[in-house]
Scaffold this motif. Sequence first.
Motif, PDB file in Angstrom:
ATOM      1  N   THR A 160       0.824  -1.215   0.000  1.00 44.47           N
ATOM      2  CA  THR A 160       0.000   0.000   0.000  1.00 44.47           C
ATOM      3  C   THR A 160       0.848   1.251   0.000  1.00 44.47           C
ATOM      4  O   THR A 160       1.979   1.262   0.465  1.00 44.47           O
ATOM      5  N   GLY A 161       0.316   2.254  -0.600  1.00 38.97           N
ATOM      6  CA  GLY A 161       0.544   3.630  -0.245  1.00 38.97           C
ATOM      7  C   GLY A 161       1.787   4.400  -0.599  1.00 38.97           C
ATOM      8  O   GLY A 161       1.945   5.485  -0.094  1.00 38.97           O
ATOM      9  N   VAL A 162       2.691   3.909  -1.443  1.00 33.44           N
ATOM     10  CA  VAL A 162       3.782   4.787  -1.836  1.00 33.44           C
ATOM     11  C   VAL A 162       3.334   5.557  -3.075  1.00 33.44           C
ATOM     12  O   VAL A 162       2.926   4.962  -4.072  1.00 33.44           O
ATOM     13  N   GLY A 163       3.389   6.887  -2.998  1.00 31.35           N
ATOM     14  CA  GLY A 163       2.849   7.686  -4.091  1.00 31.35           C
ATOM     15  C   GLY A 163       3.813   8.740  -4.604  1.00 31.35           C
ATOM     16  O   GLY A 163       3.992   9.779  -3.968  1.00 31.35           O
ATOM     17  N   ASN A 164       4.459   8.455  -5.753  1.00 32.02           N
ATOM     18  CA  ASN A 164       5.188   9.503  -6.468  1.00 32.02           C
ATOM     19  C   ASN A 164       4.271   9.918  -7.618  1.00 32.02           C
ATOM     20  O   ASN A 164       4.337   9.375  -8.717  1.00 32.02           O
ATOM     21  N   CYS A 165       3.370  10.862  -7.318  1.00 35.14           N
ATOM     22  CA  CYS A 165       2.276  11.207  -8.234  1.00 35.14           C
ATOM     23  C   CYS A 165       2.659  12.394  -9.111  1.00 35.14           C
ATOM     24  O   CYS A 165       3.301  13.336  -8.651  1.00 35.14           O
ATOM     25  N   HIS A 166       2.235  12.323 -10.374  1.00 36.10           N
ATOM     26  CA  HIS A 166       2.576  13.348 -11.363  1.00 36.10           C
ATOM     27  C   HIS A 166       1.358  14.164 -11.777  1.00 36.10           C
ATOM     28  O   HIS A 166       0.253  13.633 -11.883  1.00 36.10           O
ATOM     29  N   VAL A 167       1.620  15.453 -12.062  1.00 37.81           N
ATOM     30  CA  VAL A 167       0.641  16.286 -12.780  1.00 37.81           C
ATOM     31  C   VAL A 167       1.318  16.707 -14.086  1.00 37.81           C
ATOM     32  O   VAL A 167       2.394  17.314 -14.058  1.00 37.81           O
ATOM     33  N   TYR A 168       0.698  16.337 -15.203  1.00 40.85           N
ATOM     34  CA  TYR A 168       1.243  16.695 -16.522  1.00 40.85           C
ATOM     35  C   TYR A 168       0.366  17.770 -17.159  1.00 40.85           C
ATOM     36  O   TYR A 168      -0.842  17.574 -17.340  1.00 40.85           O
ATOM     37  N   SER A 172       5.522  15.556  -8.520  1.00 44.22           N
ATOM     38  CA  SER A 172       6.285  15.889  -9.721  1.00 44.22           C
ATOM     39  C   SER A 172       5.384  16.578 -10.742  1.00 44.22           C
ATOM     40  O   SER A 172       4.242  16.170 -10.965  1.00 44.22           O
ATOM     41  N   LEU A 173       5.933  17.625 -11.350  1.00 48.08           N
ATOM     42  CA  LEU A 173       5.230  18.390 -12.383  1.00 48.08           C
ATOM     43  C   LEU A 173       5.921  18.166 -13.719  1.00 48.08           C
ATOM     44  O   LEU A 173       7.154  18.277 -13.809  1.00 48.08           O
ATOM     45  N   LEU A 174       5.141  17.843 -14.726  1.00 46.20           N
ATOM     46  CA  LEU A 174       5.660  17.774 -16.099  1.00 46.20           C
ATOM     47  C   LEU A 174       4.879  18.792 -16.921  1.00 46.20           C
ATOM     48  O   LEU A 174       3.648  18.879 -16.806  1.00 46.20           O
ATOM     49  N   VAL A 175       5.605  19.563 -17.739  1.00 46.99           N
ATOM     50  CA  VAL A 175       4.955  20.590 -18.567  1.00 46.99           C
ATOM     51  C   VAL A 175       5.377  20.392 -20.012  1.00 46.99           C
ATOM     52  O   VAL A 175       6.574  20.207 -20.299  1.00 46.99           O
ATOM     53  N   HIS A 176       4.408  20.413 -20.910  1.00 50.24           N
ATOM     54  CA  HIS A 176       4.708  20.317 -22.342  1.00 50.24           C
ATOM     55  C   HIS A 176       5.479  21.568 -22.770  1.00 50.24           C
ATOM     56  O   HIS A 176       5.140  22.686 -22.374  1.00 50.24           O
ATOM     57  N   ALA A 177       6.494  21.382 -23.600  1.00 50.73           N
ATOM     58  CA  ALA A 177       7.378  22.481 -24.001  1.00 50.73           C
ATOM     59  C   ALA A 177       6.604  23.635 -24.644  1.00 50.73           C
ATOM     60  O   ALA A 177       6.966  24.808 -24.475  1.00 50.73           O
ATOM     61  N   ALA A 178       5.519  23.288 -25.338  1.00 48.86           N
ATOM     62  CA  ALA A 178       4.786  24.325 -26.070  1.00 48.86           C
ATOM     63  C   ALA A 178       4.145  25.354 -25.137  1.00 48.86           C
ATOM     64  O   ALA A 178       3.878  26.489 -25.549  1.00 48.86           O
ATOM     65  N   VAL A 179       3.872  24.955 -23.902  1.00 50.94           N
ATOM     66  CA  VAL A 179       3.243  25.895 -22.960  1.00 50.94           C
ATOM     67  C   VAL A 179       4.129  26.141 -21.742  1.00 50.94           C
ATOM     68  O   VAL A 179       3.692  26.777 -20.770  1.00 50.94           O
ATOM     69  N   ALA A 180       5.351  25.652 -21.796  1.00 47.08           N
ATOM     70  CA  ALA A 180       6.206  25.693 -20.604  1.00 47.08           C
ATOM     71  C   ALA A 180       6.477  27.126 -20.154  1.00 47.08           C
ATOM     72  O   ALA A 180       6.355  27.451 -18.966  1.00 47.08           O
ATOM     73  N   VAL A 183      -5.869  10.235 -13.912  1.00 51.48           N
ATOM     74  CA  VAL A 183      -6.842  11.305 -13.693  1.00 51.48           C
ATOM     75  C   VAL A 183      -6.756  12.318 -14.834  1.00 51.48           C
ATOM     76  O   VAL A 183      -5.659  12.691 -15.249  1.00 51.48           O
ATOM     77  N   VAL A 184      -7.919  12.733 -15.319  1.00 52.33           N
ATOM     78  CA  VAL A 184      -7.994  13.774 -16.338  1.00 52.33           C
ATOM     79  C   VAL A 184      -8.655  15.004 -15.725  1.00 52.33           C
ATOM     80  O   VAL A 184      -9.781  14.920 -15.221  1.00 52.33           O
ATOM     81  N   ASN A 185      -7.940  16.111 -15.745  1.00 54.15           N
ATOM     82  CA  ASN A 185      -8.512  17.410 -15.340  1.00 54.15           C
ATOM     83  C   ASN A 185      -9.090  17.415 -13.930  1.00 54.15           C
ATOM     84  O   ASN A 185     -10.180  17.944 -13.698  1.00 54.15           O
ATOM     85  N   ALA A 186      -8.365  16.823 -13.010  1.00 54.60           N
ATOM     86  CA  ALA A 186      -8.773  16.912 -11.603  1.00 54.60           C
ATOM     87  C   ALA A 186      -7.539  16.695 -10.732  1.00 54.60           C
ATOM     88  O   ALA A 186      -6.493  16.242 -11.202  1.00 54.60           O
ATOM     89  N   SER A 187      -7.683  17.019  -9.479  1.00 51.83           N
ATOM     90  CA  SER A 187      -6.585  16.902  -8.525  1.00 51.83           C
ATOM     91  C   SER A 187      -6.221  15.435  -8.284  1.00 51.83           C
ATOM     92  O   SER A 187      -7.087  14.555  -8.288  1.00 51.83           O
ATOM     93  N   THR A 188      -4.953  15.173  -8.040  1.00 54.06           N
ATOM     94  CA  THR A 188      -4.523  13.810  -7.675  1.00 54.06           C
ATOM     95  C   THR A 188      -5.065  13.399  -6.311  1.00 54.06           C
ATOM     96  O   THR A 188      -5.094  12.212  -5.988  1.00 54.06           O
ATOM     97  N   ARG A 189      -5.501  14.390  -5.529  1.00 53.97           N
ATOM     98  CA  ARG A 189      -5.881  14.136  -4.136  1.00 53.97           C
ATOM     99  C   ARG A 189      -7.173  13.337  -3.982  1.00 53.97           C
ATOM    100  O   ARG A 189      -7.552  12.982  -2.868  1.00 53.97           O
ATOM    101  N   PHE A 190      -7.831  13.029  -5.088  1.00 61.58           N
ATOM    102  CA  PHE A 190      -9.103  12.288  -4.970  1.00 61.58           C
ATOM    103  C   PHE A 190      -8.930  10.772  -4.847  1.00 61.58           C
ATOM    104  O   PHE A 190      -9.913  10.065  -4.635  1.00 61.58           O
ATOM    105  N   THR A 191      -7.723  10.267  -5.003  1.00 63.11           N
ATOM    106  CA  THR A 191      -7.536   8.813  -4.914  1.00 63.11           C
ATOM    107  C   THR A 191      -7.615   8.385  -3.459  1.00 63.11           C
ATOM    108  O   THR A 191      -6.634   8.428  -2.710  1.00 63.11           O
TER     109      THR A 191
END
Lengths: 436, 436
Positions: free
Chosen positions: B221-229, B259-267, B384-392
């Motif tokens: 259980t429970g190790v979370g290295n969660c990303h927002v892209y 961790s945050l990932l940003v597409h170069a086009a909008v970085a 997750v699409v278009n919502a916070s990771t915190r809902f899991t």
Amino acid sequence: MSEIIELARRARVASYALAEASRATKDAALRAMAAALRANTDAIVAANAKDVAAAREAGTPESTVDRLALDPARVDGMAAGLEQLAGLNDPVGEVVRGYTLPNGLELRQVRVPFGVVGIIYEARPNVTADAAGICLKSGNAVLLRGSSSAAASNVAIVAVLRDAAEASGLPADVVQGVPTDRAAVKELMQARGLVDVLIPRGGAGLIQTVVSESTVPVIETGVGNCHVYIDADADLDLGLEILLNSKVQRPSVCNAAESLLVHAAVADEFLARALPALAHAGVTVHGDPTVVAASKHLGGADGAAATADAAPVVANAAPVVAADEDDFGTEYNSLDLSAAVVGSLEDAVQHIRRYSSGHTDAIVTRSQAAARRFTQAVDSAAVVVNASTRFTDGGEYGFGAEIGISTQKLHARGPMGLPEMTSTKYVVTGEGQLRT
Amino acid sequence: MSEIIELARRARVASYALAEASRATKDAALRAMAAALRANTDAIVAANAKDVAAAREAGTPESTVDRLALDPARVDGMAAGLEQLAGLNDPVGEVVRGYTLPNGLELRQVRVPFGVVGIIYEARPNVTADAAGICLKSGNAVLLRGSSSAAASNVAIVAVLRDAAEASGLPADVVQGVPTDRAAVKELMQARGLVDVLIPRGGAGLIQTVVSESTVPVIETGVGNCHVYIDADADLDLGLEILLNSKVQRPSVCNAAESLLVHAAVADEFLARALPALAHAGVTVHGDPTVVAASKHLGGADGAAATADAAPVVANAAPVVAADEDDFGTEYNSLDLSAAVVGSLEDAVQHIRRYSSGHTDAIVTRSQAAARRFTQAVDSAAVVVNASTRFTDGGEYGFGAEIGISTQKLHARGPMGLPEMTSTKYVVTGEGQLRT
């Protein structure tokens, strides 16, 4: 980097493409693999002949050699198995549950492949094609670690399957063979994170080794110490048919019965018929003192099936011998059967809780209360009322394919078909929902 | 016989009665346990005070002491949790699938308890009541192995729960505490066959130990290295809100973004807004060279949020520092965030495949194609699409109870509610069917 780690990494890369492959692509690959097996029958049979010759030279028992041997009909059978898989539904993408949360988030739990599956198995080379096909259909890259005694056969089969997969547009590495040395299997069992699941298929010794040494999650399969309990309210004709079918229809397999329990109220009548019938079928009964006494009674002057000698029960038939404590916990996989008389249904339940391997246990009864109590209290992968234990099987259950019969409680229990070869993930779709 | 084996055997015996208990009996026991916790608040708080005093004496950080400390409100919270469980559906007995086979056999796959569950957990003593309640409701006897730092609290809570269970007609041994010494936990991990499942709840070190040393099946259980892209097609306002909520709303938990990932086009545009906002929120960004360069640009003369100094980005706010390779694989559980610019959605997928712990990964995008591709290619417990990771979270998903969040693929993946605390068995009913 060790060879196994390298194989596992290649499997992981291949698994990404396979996980995204459409059902059409996967089914085309399965059909191509079937056609390739048929087209390469001669080469496969020739490779197998080397394994067979080596096995005979090593003094392997002829029954084991028979399991190892391939002929064109058996190769055709492997091909037909792959074609059958192509006709089954794709488990990947199935929505297991889904609903909209109060905050508007749409939640779906969807079946996805495990990723990389390792199969460790014994002599029969047809498992190579079966396991590769089931893994491919369920979207999993597979590492196949067969027996060293089937090494030449497995190398030939894997080569054919890889070429066919690649020709169908999938990476060849969706199917890979693993070297048969001991170091390789040890590394496979330690490849946690690279291999998602290990499934051992074979004898109790193999399964025990994998279960205790693997850090990769294991699905334990196939040890069956199965019971048939003849209740006080049993139809004894039915009970005898079910007992005989469960025991002798195919004694070498895991869902064959290994132990008979008889309620004391019907023990005399049932044993008077069952013991001679079992003896005629060649079954050696390992009985508790009550069963042994019943057999002596039968064997004596006033027994219905009396013969000139006190034992065996029937002339020229298998004997009844005294069971020791180990017998009740033994999976014979042969024409042997342990047998005991129990004082009550509760005693039968206690006996089964103590000795059953949790595979399949059956009750024969006309009593609704007894059937309900037995199915509630006996905690096995399959609990059967008024039918043979031999039905615990993916094919019989209508699954269309089976990778094995799980006797563990985690993930899958009982026959494992394609859905059992998948995990799930939650896909959650919103429009900017934040946690407060 | 060792103490652990003895505890596990008593748990097994108790599990038989619990598995057959009606929902009414189990719910009555849960309510009795809640009432008993409230009635014994003083004794529990007094026992906890000993643990708190010992922790302070040992120089434990005050944040850890806070997690350990109980007051009447927290005891009431434990009681309320048990009452909430009483209101949930009973998973035991649910028919997962069922049909009649061509030969007339009626097949039903039915949920049953695992039997005996072991929970190994760290400081917070409220887990003792939560885990006991979830196991009881799902029909499992539980062995609770809490932290030695909470030993006095846990002994007091377990005693109260056992008495209440017994007063409700269940065996007291449905809930048992396990000694906190290292030998005991080692034995617990080796009690295969006596303990059906082990669930470690706590930090990565605890989980790693249990996973590698246990022969009992484990649910990790429970190790979370969660990303927002942040995709090229993202609504950047939405992206910033989701990023901030995912990172700072509760940074210490496993579903917080790391961790945050940003597409170069909008970085450029996104980072120009995100870096100052993160800095204001106290988040230290561990950036790849592109992110660090962007921060210097902001910090320079022509940055929107320019200040007199080149760094930090915002005066008196957290800095942007250069990430090393380890940062991208780190679960900080703090106000730290790794950040990288990626050239494409595929690069984001590759990065997540390499570094994610498979807990929760989110995309922010207006593109249907990008959302579809991301949810297909990213293989995590929650995508997750278009919502916070915190809902899991089991509560957020509507499960009503949660024993933990599985990050493994076997058995359960994502938040685990009551059904995930069960196995299944097949009940097969016939009228004399034999295998041919």
